[in-house]
Design an enzyme around this catalytic site. Structure first.
Site, PDB file in Angstrom:
ATOM      1  N   LYS A  23       1.020 -12.488 -29.113  1.00 26.63           N
ATOM      2  CA  LYS A  23       0.538 -13.229 -28.074  1.00 26.63           C
ATOM      3  C   LYS A  23      -0.202 -12.302 -27.098  1.00 26.63           C
ATOM      4  O   LYS A  23       0.159 -10.866 -26.858  1.00 26.63           O
ATOM      5  CB  LYS A  23       1.504 -14.148 -27.450  1.00 26.63           C
ATOM      6  CG  LYS A  23       2.564 -13.166 -26.912  1.00 26.63           C
ATOM      7  CD  LYS A  23       3.811 -14.298 -26.648  1.00 26.63           C
ATOM      8  CE  LYS A  23       4.981 -13.446 -25.835  1.00 26.63           C
ATOM      9  NZ  LYS A  23       4.741 -12.625 -24.813  1.00 26.63           N
ATOM     10  N   ASP A  60      10.036 -10.867 -27.959  1.00 36.41           N
ATOM     11  CA  ASP A  60       9.408  -9.641 -27.265  1.00 36.41           C
ATOM     12  C   ASP A  60      10.356  -8.357 -27.314  1.00 36.41           C
ATOM     13  O   ASP A  60      10.499  -7.581 -26.322  1.00 36.41           O
ATOM     14  CB  ASP A  60       8.647  -9.766 -26.192  1.00 36.41           C
ATOM     15  CG  ASP A  60       7.564 -10.626 -25.904  1.00 36.41           C
ATOM     16  OD1 ASP A  60       7.145 -11.063 -27.073  1.00 36.41           O
ATOM     17  OD2 ASP A  60       6.917 -10.965 -24.848  1.00 36.41           O
ATOM     18  N   CYS A  93       8.883 -14.251 -20.249  1.00 32.06           N
ATOM     19  CA  CYS A  93       8.626 -14.790 -21.638  1.00 32.06           C
ATOM     20  C   CYS A  93       9.484 -15.791 -22.188  1.00 32.06           C
ATOM     21  O   CYS A  93       9.151 -16.781 -22.608  1.00 32.06           O
ATOM     22  CB  CYS A  93       8.231 -14.003 -22.623  1.00 32.06           C
ATOM     23  SG  CYS A  93       6.700 -12.834 -22.029  1.00 32.06           S
TER      24      CYS A  93
END
Ligand SMILES: [Zn+2]
Length: 212
Positions: A115, A17, A160
């Site tokens: 995601k 990310d 995450c």
């Protein structure tokens, strides 16, 4: 003891990310999140196999405080799969905030895994959505490619990256966290909780200079 300096065909670098919204100036900025970019770029040179993850929400996603009347970011609500922290709107599909940082230079990444695209389920982990049942497909991909050790970097360390590390172990992969190539948000002690969780799963934690 794993030999982390011998990076081979069965190793993969997972870059979590590194998107505009998670960096300073973004909607859900991780403090100093952009500091990891040069390190991750350099690490990228050491790996032949790299997977990038990209948080990728539809507008009106359940994890957005703005979706729930009277709620504000960082409130916690109950949803069918448990507790959900509410975030500022971030990484909305197709927006600038959802794009990878321009200075992230890993053109040889082999997979971009998106995601968080189900409106009613958040997804911290790169392996399972937050209902802990819906798979993203990453385990199958990594297994089919013959990878068994995952080096983790990116944002945010305490969400995450943490959940991806825990699920990777649960799925039977070896896990190495490159700590200086991660940055955390720290909501209510979540960084300390992450360190305990990583110790519990016996993840190997290193700094990037150990991989030079
Ligand atoms: Zn998100």
């Amino acid at each position: 003891m794993v030999d982390i300096r011998r990076i081979g065909d069965n190793d993969v670098l997972l870059v979590v990310d590194i998107q505009n919204d998670f960096c300073p100036g973004g909607a859900l900025a991780v403090p100093h999140g952009d500091d990891v970019v040069p390190l991750v770029n350099r690490l990228g040179q050491r790996f032949e196999h790299i997977v990038l993850t990209q948080d990728w929400h539809p507008p009106g996603h359940q994890s957005f405080a703005s979706t729930h009347a009277g709620r504000k970011p960082y409130d916690i609500i109950s949803v069918p799969y448990g507790q959900q922290i509410l975030w500022p709107d971030h990484c909305v599909q197709g927006t600038f905030g959802a794009k990878f940082r321009k200075d992230l230079q890993i053109p040889h990444a082999e997979l971009v895994l998106r995601k968080g695209y189900h409106r009613d389920i958040d997804s911290y982990s790169a392996f399972f959505e937050n209902d802990r049942k819906t798979r993203t497909g990453l385990s199958g991909y990594l297994r089919e490619r013959g990878f068994n050790r995952i080096f983790l970097t990116g944002l945010a360390f305490d969400f995450c990256v943490r959940y991806s590390a825990e699920d990777a172990r649960r799925e039977g992969f070896e896990v190495v966290i490159v700590e200086d190539a991660c940055r955390g948000i720290d909501v209510d002690g979540s960084i300390a909780a992450t360190r305990r969780a990583l110790a519990d799963i016996a993840a190997t934690c290193v700094t990037s200079d150990a991989l030079r």
